[in-house]
Design a protein around this motif. Sequence first.
Motif, PDB file in Angstrom:
ATOM      1  N   LEU A 342     -35.566 -65.667  39.042  1.00  0.00           N
ATOM      2  CA  LEU A 342     -35.442 -64.250  38.644  1.00  0.00           C
ATOM      3  C   LEU A 342     -36.804 -63.565  38.722  1.00  0.00           C
ATOM      4  O   LEU A 342     -36.924 -62.445  39.214  1.00  0.00           O
ATOM      5  CB  LEU A 342     -34.897 -64.142  37.212  1.00  0.00           C
ATOM      6  CG  LEU A 342     -33.465 -64.617  36.966  1.00  0.00           C
ATOM      7  CD1 LEU A 342     -33.169 -64.644  35.466  1.00  0.00           C
ATOM      8  CD2 LEU A 342     -32.451 -63.721  37.676  1.00  0.00           C
ATOM      9  N   GLY A 343     -37.847 -64.258  38.224  1.00  0.00           N
ATOM     10  CA  GLY A 343     -39.186 -63.680  38.244  1.00  0.00           C
ATOM     11  C   GLY A 343     -39.717 -63.470  39.651  1.00  0.00           C
ATOM     12  O   GLY A 343     -40.525 -62.567  39.893  1.00  0.00           O
ATOM     13  N   ALA A 344     -39.256 -64.294  40.592  1.00  0.00           N
ATOM     14  CA  ALA A 344     -39.703 -64.157  41.991  1.00  0.00           C
ATOM     15  C   ALA A 344     -38.874 -63.125  42.762  1.00  0.00           C
ATOM     16  O   ALA A 344     -38.987 -63.021  43.979  1.00  0.00           O
ATOM     17  CB  ALA A 344     -39.619 -65.510  42.682  1.00  0.00           C
ATOM     18  N   SER A 345     -38.030 -62.370  42.047  1.00  0.00           N
ATOM     19  CA  SER A 345     -37.124 -61.373  42.658  1.00  0.00           C
ATOM     20  C   SER A 345     -36.044 -62.014  43.528  1.00  0.00           C
ATOM     21  O   SER A 345     -35.430 -61.338  44.344  1.00  0.00           O
ATOM     22  CB  SER A 345     -37.884 -60.336  43.495  1.00  0.00           C
ATOM     23  OG  SER A 345     -38.450 -59.390  42.647  1.00  0.00           O
ATOM     24  N   ALA A 346     -35.834 -63.325  43.359  1.00  0.00           N
ATOM     25  CA  ALA A 346     -34.766 -64.000  44.112  1.00  0.00           C
ATOM     26  C   ALA A 346     -33.548 -64.117  43.194  1.00  0.00           C
ATOM     27  O   ALA A 346     -33.097 -65.218  42.870  1.00  0.00           O
ATOM     28  CB  ALA A 346     -35.246 -65.371  44.583  1.00  0.00           C
ATOM     29  N   TYR A 347     -33.012 -62.959  42.788  1.00  0.00           N
ATOM     30  CA  TYR A 347     -31.910 -62.945  41.809  1.00  0.00           C
ATOM     31  C   TYR A 347     -30.689 -63.707  42.330  1.00  0.00           C
ATOM     32  O   TYR A 347     -30.032 -64.428  41.582  1.00  0.00           O
ATOM     33  CB  TYR A 347     -31.499 -61.504  41.470  1.00  0.00           C
ATOM     34  CG  TYR A 347     -32.636 -60.637  41.025  1.00  0.00           C
ATOM     35  CD1 TYR A 347     -33.088 -60.661  39.707  1.00  0.00           C
ATOM     36  CD2 TYR A 347     -33.285 -59.786  41.925  1.00  0.00           C
ATOM     37  CE1 TYR A 347     -34.145 -59.862  39.297  1.00  0.00           C
ATOM     38  CE2 TYR A 347     -34.338 -58.993  41.524  1.00  0.00           C
ATOM     39  CZ  TYR A 347     -34.773 -59.027  40.212  1.00  0.00           C
ATOM     40  OH  TYR A 347     -35.825 -58.250  39.815  1.00  0.00           O
ATOM     41  N   SER A 348     -30.394 -63.516  43.616  1.00  0.00           N
ATOM     42  CA  SER A 348     -29.203 -64.174  44.173  1.00  0.00           C
ATOM     43  C   SER A 348     -29.376 -65.688  44.161  1.00  0.00           C
ATOM     44  O   SER A 348     -28.411 -66.431  43.936  1.00  0.00           O
ATOM     45  CB  SER A 348     -28.925 -63.678  45.598  1.00  0.00           C
ATOM     46  OG  SER A 348     -30.069 -63.837  46.399  1.00  0.00           O
ATOM     47  N   VAL A 349     -30.625 -66.171  44.345  1.00  0.00           N
ATOM     48  CA  VAL A 349     -30.886 -67.619  44.303  1.00  0.00           C
ATOM     49  C   VAL A 349     -30.696 -68.130  42.876  1.00  0.00           C
ATOM     50  O   VAL A 349     -30.114 -69.199  42.655  1.00  0.00           O
ATOM     51  CB  VAL A 349     -32.319 -67.935  44.800  1.00  0.00           C
ATOM     52  CG1 VAL A 349     -32.591 -69.430  44.732  1.00  0.00           C
ATOM     53  CG2 VAL A 349     -32.505 -67.435  46.225  1.00  0.00           C
ATOM     54  N   ALA A 350     -31.149 -67.348  41.888  1.00  0.00           N
ATOM     55  CA  ALA A 350     -30.990 -67.737  40.484  1.00  0.00           C
ATOM     56  C   ALA A 350     -29.509 -67.858  40.131  1.00  0.00           C
ATOM     57  O   ALA A 350     -29.074 -68.822  39.494  1.00  0.00           O
ATOM     58  CB  ALA A 350     -31.661 -66.712  39.573  1.00  0.00           C
ATOM     59  N   HIS A 532     -41.104 -56.711  47.226  1.00  0.00           N
ATOM     60  CA  HIS A 532     -40.760 -58.115  46.977  1.00  0.00           C
ATOM     61  C   HIS A 532     -39.975 -58.652  48.181  1.00  0.00           C
ATOM     62  O   HIS A 532     -38.796 -58.401  48.317  1.00  0.00           O
ATOM     63  CB  HIS A 532     -39.932 -58.231  45.695  1.00  0.00           C
ATOM     64  CG  HIS A 532     -40.574 -57.578  44.512  1.00  0.00           C
ATOM     65  ND1 HIS A 532     -39.917 -56.677  43.703  1.00  0.00           N
ATOM     66  CD2 HIS A 532     -41.836 -57.669  44.033  1.00  0.00           C
ATOM     67  CE1 HIS A 532     -40.748 -56.264  42.752  1.00  0.00           C
ATOM     68  NE2 HIS A 532     -41.915 -56.847  42.932  1.00  0.00           N
ATOM     69  N   HIS A 533     -40.685 -59.393  49.026  1.00  0.00           N
ATOM     70  CA  HIS A 533     -40.137 -59.760  50.343  1.00  0.00           C
ATOM     71  C   HIS A 533     -39.659 -61.207  50.398  1.00  0.00           C
ATOM     72  O   HIS A 533     -39.439 -61.759  51.480  1.00  0.00           O
ATOM     73  CB  HIS A 533     -41.224 -59.554  51.408  1.00  0.00           C
ATOM     74  CG  HIS A 533     -42.544 -60.130  50.983  1.00  0.00           C
ATOM     75  ND1 HIS A 533     -42.789 -61.476  51.049  1.00  0.00           N
ATOM     76  CD2 HIS A 533     -43.629 -59.545  50.440  1.00  0.00           C
ATOM     77  CE1 HIS A 533     -44.008 -61.697  50.564  1.00  0.00           C
ATOM     78  NE2 HIS A 533     -44.535 -60.559  50.184  1.00  0.00           N
ATOM     79  N   VAL A 534     -39.518 -61.840  49.221  1.00  0.00           N
ATOM     80  CA  VAL A 534     -39.187 -63.274  49.173  1.00  0.00           C
ATOM     81  C   VAL A 534     -37.887 -63.579  49.922  1.00  0.00           C
ATOM     82  O   VAL A 534     -37.823 -64.501  50.743  1.00  0.00           O
ATOM     83  CB  VAL A 534     -39.087 -63.732  47.699  1.00  0.00           C
ATOM     84  CG1 VAL A 534     -38.380 -65.070  47.590  1.00  0.00           C
ATOM     85  CG2 VAL A 534     -40.480 -63.845  47.097  1.00  0.00           C
ATOM     86  N   MET A 535     -36.829 -62.791  49.642  1.00  0.00           N
ATOM     87  CA  MET A 535     -35.523 -63.070  50.256  1.00  0.00           C
ATOM     88  C   MET A 535     -35.554 -62.856  51.774  1.00  0.00           C
ATOM     89  O   MET A 535     -34.868 -63.553  52.518  1.00  0.00           O
ATOM     90  CB  MET A 535     -34.426 -62.204  49.624  1.00  0.00           C
ATOM     91  CG  MET A 535     -34.103 -62.566  48.184  1.00  0.00           C
ATOM     92  SD  MET A 535     -33.778 -64.319  47.893  1.00  0.00           S
ATOM     93  CE  MET A 535     -32.315 -64.587  48.879  1.00  0.00           C
TER      94      MET A 535
END
Length: 684
Positions: A342-350, A532-535
């Motif tokens: 969640l903190g890494a902006s990867a909500y869908s992964v969480a 936030h470009h992580v995804m």
Amino acid sequence: MSQTLNASTLLAVPLAPLVGSVLAGILGTQLGGNWIGRRLSHSFTILGVLVAFIISAMTLKSVAMDGARFNETIYEWMVVGGLKMEIGFMVDGLTAMMMCVVTFVSLMVHIYTIGYMEEDEGYNRFFAYISLFTFSMLMLVMSNNLLQLFFGWEAVGLVSYLLIGFWFNKPTAIFANMKAFLVNRVGDFGFILGIGLIAAYAGTLNYIEVFAKATELGAIEFPWYILGQDAMLITVICICLFIGAMGKSAQFPLHVWLPDSMEGPTPISALIHAATMVTAGIFMVARMSPLFELSDTALSFIMVIGAITALFMGFLGIIQNDIKRVVAYSTLSQLGYMTVALGASAYSVAVFHLMTHAFFKALLFLGAGSVIIGMHHNQDIRWMGGVRKYMPITWITSLLGSLALIGTPLFAGFYSKDSIIEAVHESHLWGAGFANFAVLAGVFVTAFYSFRMYFLVFHGKERYDQNPDAHHDDHGHHGHDDHHEPHESPWVVTVPLVLLAIPSVVIGYLTIQPMLYGDFFKDAIFVDATKHHVMVELAEAFHGPLAMAAHAFSTLPFWLAVAGVATAYYMYMVNPAVPAAIKRAVQPIYTLLENKYYLDWFNENVLARGARMLGIGLWKGGDQAVIDGTLVNGSWKLVGWVAGVVRWFQSGYLYHYALAMILGIVVLMTYFVTWPMLAQWLGR
């Protein structure tokens, strides 16, 4: 949008478990004269949850296949100063997935409970509670506004209190449920402050309306200084909301209630840890992603808290000997992983990890419960061993659950856990470096404690008769000492194990593409890709689930997991003297872990005692001395004193009044004679 969903059908999802709960709770307990008996009690509740699951599965199909959506108010309760208090549902990919997970895991737990609670006096009451739990969680996940979310939030807290303390004659259970309730009050205080700030500044509690004003909220400065700096309102809102999630989803330092929740019966441990309660915080942050995306400070805070939980709670799992507590610390650690995502902006992964974890964690808990039944209610893994040949179904399903938990390629946990590790690696937010280290180290720790438990329970020498404490069960009763050999559990226990083992193996492979890189969550989760470009980076590196599994064999997480399993095998199967030697060598560290970092001691002796002393100080000093002593009693004493002085003059005797008049004339004459002379002398 090719299809909309029906409000009445959706309403049946939370209401069906509620009806089952009410029937079992009122007609099936002593309160209602136990009219319907055990068979009807469990039939009503299981039927209610089954109906909810079938409708949830149909809803998920409509959402995923036909693009169906729903967002309507079902009932408007009242309007206060333009703020609408309403009950409504919002169904999109995130909601539909959560509905299915909650109802499926709950259904498995309901069926399993028939076998597990067979001899318990509170059988019908237990079924009433777990159905009520399911209703509460469904109201939370289906909500389209913050008021209903808060209702569900508090309801799962209440029912968890009832379930953790289900055996209310057991002092440890009563202590544990009060602890869970009080720690969650701390988190909920932050949560309601966050909701209050949203209501005050956005003027609405409806999700869509709040999200529409997110940019406006993001531009407002908070009227206080925090740590000497101007704070942004959105940061304060997000951190307050996340403090609520820290309580519910057991993040450091509000995690202390979760291991103690093991005092409840095993089926409820599975339900709390897999599908309800602890997943509420993760779900809420994902649902509020349009707000959290506006505050990098809040995201960094979330990531660091998650990383601390993921690593340090895993360490505690290494030294546990109670089979349920090992699994409990594993839940804490995995919730830390979700929070890091969640903190890494990867909500869908969480949320993806939330889903896969729900299946294999429910499987591990129910497997542990099956072992407890087979071992005649002994829970200490030091007095097990060789259970594999007596309980083949429990053994194979527990092995599959353990392999999923440690992230074995192709298993469900692998896809979600490795995606979290990749997401953190790609993140550039403050705290990402520490989080990256924590989630990698956590892979080894998880593999080690999972397979320590697995080897001690299912392999090696049989140690059933060496237990010095006899067999104490969950209920605090002595076990059956007449026959020590384990036995396989009845079908109502093993069928849920098999049904949970299937998704624990395949669900990740089947769903990673649509859930992480497809458009399944497209209108449910918002990520600001410019910041936030992580995804985006994860999507570029993804070439299908098979390629991801094949690539895993050359990655660090895979070899860390292998090292964890190998270390556990060597230390507990090949050379059992090693753990004792290590314990002697690092006794201070072992003592620190055994005392859970002294957080319970700190909470009980510093925070609780400090709060008590503050309360006594305010009571004695503030209430009794200032308010009662000075303001209330002091005022009448002053009036009494003044009245006493006045009464002395108003005596009613003529010569008193004559004397007073003569004295008054003397004072006045003295004044008029001496004052001009004094003024003249001073003027000279």
